[in-house]
Design an enzyme around this catalytic site. Structure first.
Site, PDB file in Angstrom:
ATOM      1  N   GLN A  79      19.863  44.846  41.893  1.00 38.17           N
ATOM      2  CA  GLN A  79      20.811  46.113  41.921  1.00 38.17           C
ATOM      3  C   GLN A  79      22.228  45.817  42.300  1.00 38.17           C
ATOM      4  O   GLN A  79      22.703  45.472  43.468  1.00 38.17           O
ATOM      5  CB  GLN A  79      20.211  47.075  43.175  1.00 38.17           C
ATOM      6  CG  GLN A  79      20.913  48.304  43.378  1.00 38.17           C
ATOM      7  CD  GLN A  79      20.328  49.346  44.363  1.00 38.17           C
ATOM      8  OE1 GLN A  79      19.203  48.948  44.855  1.00 38.17           O
ATOM      9  NE2 GLN A  79      20.863  50.327  44.581  1.00 38.17           N
ATOM     10  N   PHE A  80      23.107  45.646  41.253  1.00 38.05           N
ATOM     11  CA  PHE A  80      24.469  45.083  41.325  1.00 38.05           C
ATOM     12  C   PHE A  80      25.157  46.070  42.140  1.00 38.05           C
ATOM     13  O   PHE A  80      26.371  45.625  42.612  1.00 38.05           O
ATOM     14  CB  PHE A  80      24.951  44.918  39.980  1.00 38.05           C
ATOM     15  CG  PHE A  80      25.530  46.047  39.004  1.00 38.05           C
ATOM     16  CD1 PHE A  80      26.677  46.476  39.146  1.00 38.05           C
ATOM     17  CD2 PHE A  80      24.384  46.809  38.532  1.00 38.05           C
ATOM     18  CE1 PHE A  80      26.859  47.704  38.602  1.00 38.05           C
ATOM     19  CE2 PHE A  80      24.795  47.931  37.696  1.00 38.05           C
ATOM     20  CZ  PHE A  80      25.925  48.550  37.878  1.00 38.05           C
ATOM     21  N   THR A  81      24.806  47.381  42.330  1.00 42.80           N
ATOM     22  CA  THR A  81      25.579  48.423  43.020  1.00 42.80           C
ATOM     23  C   THR A  81      25.774  48.008  44.615  1.00 42.80           C
ATOM     24  O   THR A  81      26.520  48.651  45.287  1.00 42.80           O
ATOM     25  CB  THR A  81      24.987  49.720  42.785  1.00 42.80           C
ATOM     26  OG1 THR A  81      23.606  49.864  43.287  1.00 42.80           O
ATOM     27  CG2 THR A  81      25.185  50.123  41.156  1.00 42.80           C
TER      28      THR A  81
END
Length: 153
Positions: A79-81
């Site tokens: 989850q790069f966010t």
């Protein structure tokens, strides 16, 4: 490396409406990798995830057992966010590691978890895919970890 650990009764991940993986009782991990993360960060996170006591024991004593002691499963998702910053009303992801590099470090982390615990107990989504995650948070219990702030491993 930032990680959201959720104690779950169940969790699953779907891509294009198809079930990719699911677990019953255990942990769901949302993993964000930043530009300065290394294998050392992944090593610290893996040890902490497997050691953190988030479950009851046989006497219903809270915070007494970890995922390994209970032989529960782990569902892991990239989850790069998690490293987003806001520029006005829009998120900016410049602190997140580029996909090709983060995929390698993400797989390193999963392999570390599998080696320290059990390959069959570590499940994952599809790296970089648009997906739907179903999480039944148990408690709710949600723990935030940042590899830059971990002590006592």
């Amino acid at each position: 490396m930032k990680i959201v650990i959720q104690r779950v009764s169940s969790a699953s991940v779907l891509v294009d409406g198809k079930l990719i993986n699911s677990i019953s009782k255990g942990l769901c991990l949302l993993i964000g990798i930043t530009t300065d993360d290394t294998e050392k960060d992944a090593d610290m996170i893996a040890k902490k995830v497997l050691d953190i006591k988030l479950f009851e024991d046989e006497f219903q004593k809270r915070w007494a057992k970890n995922v390994v002691e209970n032989e529960y499963e782990i569902l892991s998702l990239s989850q790069f966010t998690l490293h987003a910053t806001l520029k006005g009303r829009k998120p900016d992801f410049h602190k997140s590691m580029a996909a090709d590099l983060s995929k390698e470090l993400y797989q390193y982390l999963l392999n570390k978890l599998r080696n320290l615990y059990s390959a069959e107990k570590i499940k994952e989504g599809v790296f970089g895919a648009y997906c739907q995650v179903n999480i039944v948070n148990d408690g709710p219990v949600t723990i935030l970890l940042d590899s830059k702030n971990i002590t006592n491993i």
